[in-house]
Design a protein around this motif. Structure first.
Motif, PDB file in Angstrom:
ATOM      1  N   VAL A   1       0.865  -1.184   0.000  1.00 30.01           N
ATOM      2  CA  VAL A   1       0.000   0.000   0.000  1.00 30.01           C
ATOM      3  C   VAL A   1       0.901   1.234   0.000  1.00 30.01           C
ATOM      4  O   VAL A   1       2.010   1.206   0.528  1.00 30.01           O
ATOM      5  N   PRO A   2       0.445   2.329  -0.607  1.00 26.81           N
ATOM      6  CA  PRO A   2       1.292   3.521  -0.695  1.00 26.81           C
ATOM      7  C   PRO A   2       1.417   4.272   0.624  1.00 26.81           C
ATOM      8  O   PRO A   2       0.470   4.367   1.396  1.00 26.81           O
ATOM      9  N   ALA A   3       2.617   4.791   0.863  1.00 27.84           N
ATOM     10  CA  ALA A   3       2.898   5.669   1.993  1.00 27.84           C
ATOM     11  C   ALA A   3       3.599   6.901   1.447  1.00 27.84           C
ATOM     12  O   ALA A   3       4.475   6.793   0.589  1.00 27.84           O
ATOM     13  N   ALA A   4       3.199   8.075   1.921  1.00 31.37           N
ATOM     14  CA  ALA A   4       3.799   9.326   1.470  1.00 31.37           C
ATOM     15  C   ALA A   4       4.729   9.868   2.545  1.00 31.37           C
ATOM     16  O   ALA A   4       4.344   9.970   3.705  1.00 31.37           O
ATOM     17  N   PHE A   5       5.928  10.213   2.163  1.00 29.12           N
ATOM     18  CA  PHE A   5       6.917  10.817   3.049  1.00 29.12           C
ATOM     19  C   PHE A   5       6.967  12.291   2.671  1.00 29.12           C
ATOM     20  O   PHE A   5       7.394  12.643   1.573  1.00 29.12           O
ATOM     21  N   VAL A   6       6.508  13.153   3.575  1.00 29.71           N
ATOM     22  CA  VAL A   6       6.238  14.555   3.260  1.00 29.71           C
ATOM     23  C   VAL A   6       7.171  15.488   4.024  1.00 29.71           C
ATOM     24  O   VAL A   6       7.337  15.344   5.241  1.00 29.71           O
ATOM     25  N   VAL A   7       7.727  16.457   3.314  1.00 33.47           N
ATOM     26  CA  VAL A   7       8.480  17.556   3.916  1.00 33.47           C
ATOM     27  C   VAL A   7       7.617  18.795   3.732  1.00 33.47           C
ATOM     28  O   VAL A   7       7.283  19.161   2.608  1.00 33.47           O
ATOM     29  N   GLY A   8       7.214  19.408   4.826  1.00 31.95           N
ATOM     30  CA  GLY A   8       6.360  20.588   4.758  1.00 31.95           C
ATOM     31  C   GLY A   8       5.368  20.610   5.898  1.00 31.95           C
ATOM     32  O   GLY A   8       5.336  19.711   6.736  1.00 31.95           O
ATOM     33  N   THR A   9       4.547  21.649   5.920  1.00 34.37           N
ATOM     34  CA  THR A   9       3.645  21.844   7.057  1.00 34.37           C
ATOM     35  C   THR A   9       2.171  21.731   6.709  1.00 34.37           C
ATOM     36  O   THR A   9       1.323  22.028   7.541  1.00 34.37           O
ATOM     37  N   ALA A  10       1.829  21.315   5.509  1.00 42.01           N
ATOM     38  CA  ALA A  10       0.415  21.186   5.128  1.00 42.01           C
ATOM     39  C   ALA A  10      -0.269  20.160   6.024  1.00 42.01           C
ATOM     40  O   ALA A  10       0.319  19.117   6.335  1.00 42.01           O
ATOM     41  N   PRO A  11      -1.504  20.430   6.440  1.00 40.52           N
ATOM     42  CA  PRO A  11      -2.237  19.470   7.270  1.00 40.52           C
ATOM     43  C   PRO A  11      -2.464  18.146   6.528  1.00 40.52           C
ATOM     44  O   PRO A  11      -2.664  18.130   5.318  1.00 40.52           O
ATOM     45  N   GLU A  12      -2.434  17.071   7.277  1.00 37.05           N
ATOM     46  CA  GLU A  12      -2.580  15.737   6.691  1.00 37.05           C
ATOM     47  C   GLU A  12      -3.885  15.606   5.900  1.00 37.05           C
ATOM     48  O   GLU A  12      -3.907  15.052   4.803  1.00 37.05           O
ATOM     49  N   GLU A  13      -4.969  16.121   6.441  1.00 33.23           N
ATOM     50  CA  GLU A  13      -6.262  16.001   5.760  1.00 33.23           C
ATOM     51  C   GLU A  13      -6.264  16.744   4.423  1.00 33.23           C
ATOM     52  O   GLU A  13      -6.854  16.281   3.447  1.00 33.23           O
ATOM     53  N   ARG A  14      -5.576  17.865   4.359  1.00 35.69           N
ATOM     54  CA  ARG A  14      -5.496  18.613   3.092  1.00 35.69           C
ATOM     55  C   ARG A  14      -4.710  17.827   2.041  1.00 35.69           C
ATOM     56  O   ARG A  14      -5.076  17.810   0.868  1.00 35.69           O
ATOM     57  N   ILE A  15      -3.647  17.166   2.477  1.00 38.58           N
ATOM     58  CA  ILE A  15      -2.857  16.333   1.567  1.00 38.58           C
ATOM     59  C   ILE A  15      -3.718  15.192   1.044  1.00 38.58           C
ATOM     60  O   ILE A  15      -3.757  14.914  -0.158  1.00 38.58           O
ATOM     61  N   LEU A  16      -4.432  14.528   1.949  1.00 38.21           N
ATOM     62  CA  LEU A  16      -5.273  13.402   1.546  1.00 38.21           C
ATOM     63  C   LEU A  16      -6.411  13.853   0.630  1.00 38.21           C
ATOM     64  O   LEU A  16      -6.756  13.155  -0.326  1.00 38.21           O
ATOM     65  N   ASP A  17      -7.008  15.007   0.910  1.00 35.23           N
ATOM     66  CA  ASP A  17      -8.066  15.530   0.041  1.00 35.23           C
ATOM     67  C   ASP A  17      -7.547  15.777  -1.376  1.00 35.23           C
ATOM     68  O   ASP A  17      -8.211  15.452  -2.361  1.00 35.23           O
ATOM     69  N   ALA A  18      -6.351  16.352  -1.479  1.00 43.63           N
ATOM     70  CA  ALA A  18      -5.751  16.606  -2.790  1.00 43.63           C
ATOM     71  C   ALA A  18      -5.478  15.291  -3.521  1.00 43.63           C
ATOM     72  O   ALA A  18      -5.729  15.177  -4.728  1.00 43.63           O
TER      73      ALA A  18
END
Length: 75
Positions: free
Chosen positions: A17-34
């Motif tokens: 299953v995919p996992a995202a490794f994120v650098v930045g301060t965007a909220p998790e829910e906003r990332i998932l919505d996008a």
């Protein structure tokens, strides 16, 4: 979000299953919505991991296998 790398985590039901490794301060829910609005459901990350930076090789390539291995060791 400044940078993102995506890798596959082992999953007993789906294989990986995919996992995202994120650098930045965007909220998790906003990332998932996008992701949900732009990707097929099976491509949406099941995990989001925050990092201060992505590990890279001497030539600048992201070491995704290293990120996945470290995350799987913790679980």
């Amino acid at each position: 979000v400044e940078e993102v790398a995506v890798g596959g985590l082992r999953d007993p039901e789906y294989g990986h299953v995919p996992a995202a490794f994120v650098v930045g301060t965007a909220p998790e829910e906003r990332i998932l919505d996008a992701c949900r609005s732009a990707l097929a459901s099976f491509k949406v990350p099941r995990r989001i991991v925050r990092l201060g930076g992505l590990p890279r090789t001497a030539t600048g390539k992201v070491l995704v296998r290293t990120l996945v291995a470290e995350l799987e060791e913790k679980e």
